[in-house]
Enzyme design. Structure first.
Site, mmCIF file in Angstrom:
data_model
loop_
_atom_site.group_PDB
_atom_site.id
_atom_site.type_symbol
_atom_site.label_atom_id
_atom_site.label_comp_id
_atom_site.label_asym_id
_atom_site.label_seq_id
_atom_site.Cartn_x
_atom_site.Cartn_y
_atom_site.Cartn_z
ATOM 1 N N TYR A 40 0.832 -1.205 0.000
ATOM 2 C CA TYR A 40 0.000 0.000 0.000
ATOM 3 C C TYR A 40 0.859 1.244 0.000
ATOM 4 O O TYR A 40 1.862 1.310 0.716
ATOM 5 C CB TYR A 40 -0.857 -0.017 1.269
ATOM 6 C CG TYR A 40 -1.765 1.173 1.478
ATOM 7 C CD1 TYR A 40 -2.899 1.359 0.697
ATOM 8 C CD2 TYR A 40 -1.509 2.102 2.493
ATOM 9 C CE1 TYR A 40 -3.751 2.441 0.912
ATOM 10 C CE2 TYR A 40 -2.354 3.181 2.723
ATOM 11 C CZ TYR A 40 -3.474 3.339 1.928
ATOM 12 O OH TYR A 40 -4.324 4.394 2.144
ATOM 13 N N ASP A 55 -1.123 15.482 6.225
ATOM 14 C CA ASP A 55 -2.065 14.763 5.344
ATOM 15 C C ASP A 55 -3.336 15.597 5.170
ATOM 16 O O ASP A 55 -4.383 15.261 5.704
ATOM 17 C CB ASP A 55 -2.371 13.399 5.997
ATOM 18 C CG ASP A 55 -3.291 12.527 5.162
ATOM 19 O OD1 ASP A 55 -3.493 12.825 3.974
ATOM 20 O OD2 ASP A 55 -3.808 11.539 5.716
ATOM 21 N N ASP A 82 -3.584 5.164 -2.311
ATOM 22 C CA ASP A 82 -4.524 6.117 -1.730
ATOM 23 C C ASP A 82 -4.570 7.333 -2.655
ATOM 24 O O ASP A 82 -3.594 8.081 -2.748
ATOM 25 C CB ASP A 82 -3.979 6.494 -0.343
ATOM 26 C CG ASP A 82 -4.797 7.531 0.398
ATOM 27 O OD1 ASP A 82 -5.760 8.062 -0.171
ATOM 28 O OD2 ASP A 82 -4.439 7.795 1.570
ATOM 29 N N ASP A 84 -6.773 9.794 -2.321
ATOM 30 C CA ASP A 84 -7.526 10.851 -1.627
ATOM 31 C C ASP A 84 -8.891 11.066 -2.301
ATOM 32 O O ASP A 84 -9.655 10.128 -2.415
ATOM 33 C CB ASP A 84 -6.711 12.156 -1.579
ATOM 34 C CG ASP A 84 -5.529 12.076 -0.602
ATOM 35 O OD1 ASP A 84 -5.501 11.146 0.220
ATOM 36 O OD2 ASP A 84 -4.642 12.937 -0.680
ATOM 37 N N HIS A 109 -8.009 3.636 -3.670
ATOM 38 C CA HIS A 109 -9.237 4.015 -2.967
ATOM 39 C C HIS A 109 -9.446 5.514 -3.077
ATOM 40 O O HIS A 109 -8.517 6.302 -3.000
ATOM 41 C CB HIS A 109 -9.283 3.513 -1.517
ATOM 42 C CG HIS A 109 -8.282 4.077 -0.567
ATOM 43 N ND1 HIS A 109 -8.379 5.335 -0.035
ATOM 44 C CD2 HIS A 109 -7.176 3.529 -0.040
ATOM 45 C CE1 HIS A 109 -7.374 5.536 0.798
ATOM 46 N NE2 HIS A 109 -6.606 4.465 0.807
ATOM 47 N N GLU A 111 -12.083 8.693 -1.811
ATOM 48 C CA GLU A 111 -12.924 8.945 -0.632
ATOM 49 C C GLU A 111 -13.960 10.038 -0.851
ATOM 50 O O GLU A 111 -13.848 10.841 -1.782
ATOM 51 C CB GLU A 111 -12.036 9.261 0.577
ATOM 52 C CG GLU A 111 -11.330 10.593 0.513
ATOM 53 C CD GLU A 111 -10.045 10.632 1.350
ATOM 54 O OE1 GLU A 111 -9.373 9.602 1.518
ATOM 55 O OE2 GLU A 111 -9.697 11.726 1.818
ATOM 56 N N CYS A 119 -6.989 13.598 7.553
ATOM 57 C CA CYS A 119 -6.829 12.194 7.937
ATOM 58 C C CYS A 119 -8.183 11.699 8.440
ATOM 59 O O CYS A 119 -8.912 12.427 9.126
ATOM 60 C CB CYS A 119 -5.775 12.090 9.036
ATOM 61 S SG CYS A 119 -5.905 10.588 10.006
ATOM 62 N N ARG A 154 -13.991 4.757 -0.462
ATOM 63 C CA ARG A 154 -13.840 4.942 0.984
ATOM 64 C C ARG A 154 -14.902 5.905 1.458
ATOM 65 O O ARG A 154 -15.099 6.964 0.858
ATOM 66 C CB ARG A 154 -12.444 5.496 1.284
ATOM 67 C CG ARG A 154 -12.318 6.152 2.658
ATOM 68 C CD ARG A 154 -10.887 6.458 3.006
ATOM 69 N NE ARG A 154 -10.794 7.613 3.885
ATOM 70 C CZ ARG A 154 -9.658 8.093 4.383
ATOM 71 N NH1 ARG A 154 -8.509 7.512 4.078
ATOM 72 N NH2 ARG A 154 -9.649 9.143 5.158
ATOM 73 N N GLU A 184 -14.128 3.868 6.774
ATOM 74 C CA GLU A 184 -13.106 4.587 7.541
ATOM 75 C C GLU A 184 -13.558 4.897 8.958
ATOM 76 O O GLU A 184 -14.695 5.345 9.193
ATOM 77 C CB GLU A 184 -12.724 5.878 6.816
ATOM 78 C CG GLU A 184 -11.702 6.758 7.540
ATOM 79 C CD GLU A 184 -10.313 6.140 7.719
ATOM 80 O OE1 GLU A 184 -10.223 4.977 8.160
ATOM 81 O OE2 GLU A 184 -9.314 6.839 7.437
ATOM 82 N N ASN A 206 -9.211 -0.494 8.392
ATOM 83 C CA ASN A 206 -7.979 0.284 8.482
ATOM 84 C C ASN A 206 -7.422 0.203 9.903
ATOM 85 O O ASN A 206 -7.919 0.867 10.805
ATOM 86 C CB ASN A 206 -8.304 1.740 8.104
ATOM 87 C CG ASN A 206 -7.085 2.644 8.150
ATOM 88 O OD1 ASN A 206 -5.955 2.182 8.288
ATOM 89 N ND2 ASN A 206 -7.326 3.943 8.023
HETATM 90 C C1 MIC Z 1 -5.150 5.418 5.415
HETATM 91 C C2 MIC Z 1 -4.811 6.870 5.350
HETATM 92 O O1 MIC Z 1 -5.728 7.503 4.492
HETATM 93 C C3 MIC Z 1 -3.430 7.077 4.755
HETATM 94 O O2 MIC Z 1 -3.225 8.117 4.109
HETATM 95 O O3 MIC Z 1 -2.569 6.236 4.988
HETATM 96 C C4 MIC Z 1 -4.825 7.559 6.749
HETATM 97 C C5 MIC Z 1 -3.982 6.861 7.765
HETATM 98 C C6 MIC Z 1 -3.683 7.645 9.040
HETATM 99 O O4 MIC Z 1 -3.575 8.882 8.987
HETATM 100 O O5 MIC Z 1 -3.477 7.025 10.071
HETATM 101 C C7 MIC Z 1 -6.271 7.716 7.199
HETATM 102 O O6 MIC Z 1 -6.806 6.806 7.844
HETATM 103 O O7 MIC Z 1 -6.854 8.764 6.884
HETATM 104 MG MG MG Z 2 -5.030 8.885 3.220
#
Ligand code: MIC
Ligand code: MG
Length: 292
Positions: A40, A55, A82, A84, A109, A111, A119, A154, A184, A206
């Protein structure tokens, strides 16, 4: 065999499939040799590690593609990425999918947060309407050229709208063509069971640390109907802690003797990279040159 097909095969062969975050090409090589079957690339991870950013939707498609290409050139395990919110409207999302396929990704994925995303385990997330997310998914599904390329939706809706609304959204996303659902920041056995009973596509759990979800085992999650278990940043967090200790020790002690035991040895590093094979080839080439 396409990357998407490899991913689907791994998913069918494992109940559930563990998907491990690999922050860079070398981590992907280690994950493969240790025996993992799917890897991943975290959106948060690209932002944090490659750009020193939080993030919060500040990295672009090309920023992420660069890391995808590095990983897929070094490792042939199926890679989930990911993406986004997909970086824009329908045309942008279509381009994102085509670029991800070309870069060798197996799965993505996308979202339902607004473009100013956060996040999934932080407060005050905002989400778009079901209709807007359905359009995102349709744009993504229409754009794929490999029918096996795996497109997961997601939903971040649980935090704001609760379980029933999040499941209703997930149903609409599957109807629109999503191959799987990333639920999520849901939390309990009841939540996981409710998602998996309501939907007949694989559900992703997750297991990110220090978030809203307990660190359930893959056995437990499997019993609750989960098809994929994600560890997006686990190795990255551990690497950071190890590096922090080394930097502090160097400053405080003036040498690294106290932490050498925490380091991967040169031999182990080379083993993962197949260094000795390269070296032998090089030696052979030099020897040939000398015999001429
Ligand atoms: C899965 C996730 O989208 C990611 O970017 O890895 C994050 C992980 C995290 O910040 O712990 C998320 O859950 O938003
Ligand atoms: Mg993410």
């Amino acid at each position: 065999m396409s990357a998407g097909k490899k991913f689907r095969d791994a998913l069918n062969a494992n109940q559930p499939l563990q998907i491990v975050g690999t922050i860079n090409a070398y981590s992907a090589i280690m994950a493969k040799q240790i025996g993992h079957q799917a890897i991943y690339l975290s959106g948060g991870g690209v932002a944090n590690a490659s750009y020193g950013l939080p993030d919060l939707g500040m990295t672009s498609l090309n920023d992420v593609i660069a890391d995808v290409q590095r990983i897929t050139s070094a490792c042939d395990l199926p890679l989930m990425v990911d993406i986004d919110t997909g970086w824009g409207g329908a045309f942008n999302i279509a381009k994102t999918i085509r670029d991800m396929e070309k870069a060798g990704a197996a799965a993505v994925h996308i979202e339902d947060q607004v473009a100013q995303k956060r996040c999934g385990h932080r407060p005050n997330k905002e989400i778009v309407s079901t209709e807007e997310m359905v359009d995102r998914i349709k744009a993504a599904v229409d754009a794929r050229t490999d029918k096996d390329f795996f497109i997961m939706a997601r939903t971040d809706a649980f935090a704001q709208e609760g379980l029933d609304a999040a499941i209703a959204r997930a149903k609409a996303y599957v109807e629109a063509g999503a191959d799987g659902i990333f639920a999520e920041a849901i939390q309990t056995e009841e939540h996981y069971r409710a998602f998996s009973e309501a939907l007949d596509v694989p559900i992703l759990a997750n297991m990110t640390e220090f978030g809203k979800t307990e660190l359930w085992s893959k056995q437990q999650l499997g019993e609750w109907g989960v098809g994929m278990v994600l560890y997006p940043l686990s190795a990255f967090r551990a690497m950071n802690k190890a590096a922090e200790l080394v930097y502090r020790t160097l400053l405080n002690d003036g040498d690294q003797k106290a932490v050498v035991d925490t380091m991967q040895t040169r031999m182990d590093l080379y083993d993962y990279l197949g260094y000795h094979d390269y070296e032998q080839k090089l030696d052979a080439l030099f020897a040939q040159g000398k015999n001429k």
